[in-house]
Design an enzyme around this catalytic site. Structure first.
Site, short mmCIF file in Angstrom:
data_model
loop_
_atom_site.label_atom_id
_atom_site.label_comp_id
_atom_site.label_asym_id
_atom_site.label_seq_id
_atom_site.Cartn_x
_atom_site.Cartn_y
_atom_site.Cartn_z
N LYS A 189 5.86 1.94 0.92
CA LYS A 189 4.84 2.72 1.63
C LYS A 189 4.45 3.96 0.83
O LYS A 189 5.31 4.73 0.42
CB LYS A 189 5.34 3.10 3.02
N GLY A 190 3.16 4.11 0.61
CA GLY A 190 2.65 5.29 -0.11
C GLY A 190 2.79 5.18 -1.62
O GLY A 190 2.38 6.05 -2.36
N ARG A 207 0.25 0.38 -6.41
CA ARG A 207 0.39 -1.09 -6.51
C ARG A 207 1.32 -1.49 -7.65
O ARG A 207 2.22 -2.32 -7.48
CB ARG A 207 -1.00 -1.69 -6.73
N GLU A 262 0.04 12.78 6.98
CA GLU A 262 0.76 11.82 6.10
C GLU A 262 1.90 11.12 6.82
O GLU A 262 2.56 11.73 7.65
CB GLU A 262 1.39 12.61 4.95
N ASP A 263 2.15 9.86 6.48
CA ASP A 263 3.30 9.16 7.08
C ASP A 263 4.44 8.95 6.09
O ASP A 263 5.54 8.58 6.50
CB ASP A 263 2.88 7.80 7.65
N ASP A 290 -4.13 10.74 4.80
CA ASP A 290 -3.62 9.55 4.15
C ASP A 290 -4.26 8.36 4.89
O ASP A 290 -4.77 8.53 6.00
CB ASP A 290 -2.10 9.55 4.30
N LEU A 291 -4.25 7.18 4.29
CA LEU A 291 -4.90 6.03 4.96
C LEU A 291 -3.87 5.13 5.66
O LEU A 291 -3.81 5.07 6.89
CB LEU A 291 -5.71 5.24 3.92
N ASP A 292 -3.06 4.46 4.83
CA ASP A 292 -2.11 3.49 5.40
C ASP A 292 -1.02 4.22 6.20
O ASP A 292 -0.32 5.06 5.65
CB ASP A 292 -1.50 2.67 4.26
N SER A 308 -5.67 8.92 -0.49
CA SER A 308 -4.84 7.72 -0.40
C SER A 308 -4.47 7.18 -1.78
O SER A 308 -5.23 7.31 -2.73
CB SER A 308 -5.61 6.64 0.37
N ALA A 309 -3.30 6.52 -1.85
CA ALA A 309 -2.89 5.87 -3.10
C ALA A 309 -3.58 4.53 -3.29
O ALA A 309 -3.50 3.93 -4.36
CB ALA A 309 -1.37 5.66 -3.07
N SER A 310 -4.27 4.06 -2.25
CA SER A 310 -4.83 2.71 -2.30
C SER A 310 -6.15 2.64 -3.06
O SER A 310 -7.08 3.39 -2.80
CB SER A 310 -5.05 2.18 -0.89
N LYS A 357 1.68 10.36 -5.59
CA LYS A 357 2.46 11.22 -4.70
C LYS A 357 3.94 10.98 -5.01
O LYS A 357 4.29 9.84 -5.29
CB LYS A 357 2.20 10.85 -3.23
N THR A 413 -2.09 -0.77 7.39
CA THR A 413 -2.26 -1.87 6.43
C THR A 413 -0.92 -2.32 5.86
O THR A 413 -0.85 -3.34 5.17
CB THR A 413 -3.22 -1.46 5.28
N ASN A 424 -7.99 0.17 -2.69
CA ASN A 424 -8.85 -0.55 -1.75
C ASN A 424 -9.34 0.35 -0.61
O ASN A 424 -9.95 -0.15 0.34
CB ASN A 424 -8.08 -1.73 -1.14
#
Ligand code: B16
Ligand code: MG
Length: 218
Positions: free
Chosen positions: A46-47, A50, A170-171, A10-12, A115-117, A146, A18, A119
């Site tokens: 979170k996760g 947008r 994952e967080d 996962d990213l963020d 990631s869900a982002s 997710k 972020t 960006n």
């Protein structure tokens, strides 16, 4: 012969934090709409995608707006968010992550981003990690958010790996659920109670030591 494995990150909240920038941009949006948006509220986003994040925020403020206005606000929020992202550097990579990626490289273990982002590629480029990942799956590639396993299943496919041989880091609770639904091993980063469905839980990324890494891969 040792089983071939791969990692999906996962990213963020895992590679970089972020969430603090999302918070600043969402809070300003809420202020402009005339209500308060707290760090506690931010946890709910979170996760989350947008569009869904905006829906949750509008719900918090009990604000109803047209579809057109929603699109306008999404652009506004993302423009402010990108202002923060564009200033990001490698120093923002979370503790333990560089060491982990180096360990993966030296053990010839492939890794992808899930990631869900939307960006995500820009963020990875800003922190100098874009070329390290064998595959990137981001918010532009998925139709189901997710806890649906889609993002991680596409990641496994891109890595040419069976889902059961993938390890997800994952967080978010929804992310751990997605990894489990994909039949993958999950490493939760954060509160052990919240992430109790994860195969392993680490308090934060600094606990991802070489020792823990060796335990996982063997
Ligand atoms: P964007 P992750 C998620 O990233 C964030 O946790 C979440 O807060 C954000 O709304 C989502 O990305 C979409 O981000 O607006 O950049 O497309 O944790 O899945 O890496
Ligand atoms: Mg996350």
């Amino acid at each position: 012969m040792k089983k071939e494995i791969a990692f999906i990150f996962d990213l963020d909240g895992v590679i970089v934090d972020t969430a603090k920038y999302h918070f600043l941009a969402w809070r300003n949006l809420a202020t402009s709409l005339g209500f308060e948006f707290t760090e506690e509220h931010n946890e709910l986003l979170k996760g989350v995608s947008r569009v869904r994040s905006l829906e949750i925020l509008l719900n918090i403020g009990k604000v109803t707006i047209s579809e057109e206005k929603k699109q306008e606000l999404l652009v506004l929020k993302n423009t402010e968010y990108l202002g923060y992202v564009n200033k990001m550097t490698a120093e923002e990579i979370l503790p333990g992550i560089n060491n982990l990626l180096n360990n993966l490289d030296s053990n010839n273990i492939k890794y992808a981003l899930g990631s869900a982002s939307k960006n995500a590629p820009l963020i990875l480029e800003k922190v100098g990690l874009l070329n390290r990942f064998a595959a990137i799956v981001d918010g532009n590639d998925v139709s189901k958010a997710k806890p649906d396993p889609e993002v991680f299943l596409i990641g496994a496919q891109k890595l040419n790996m069976k889902p059961e041989n993938c390890i997800v880091v994952e967080d978010a609770i929804a992310g751990v659920e997605a990894a489990n639904a994909a039949n993958m091993v999950s490493i939760g980063i954060g509160d052990a109670q919240l992430l109790s469905e994860a195969t392993y839980v680490l308090k934060d990324t600094s606990e991802f030591t070489t020792e823990f890494f060796m335990k996982i891969i063997n």
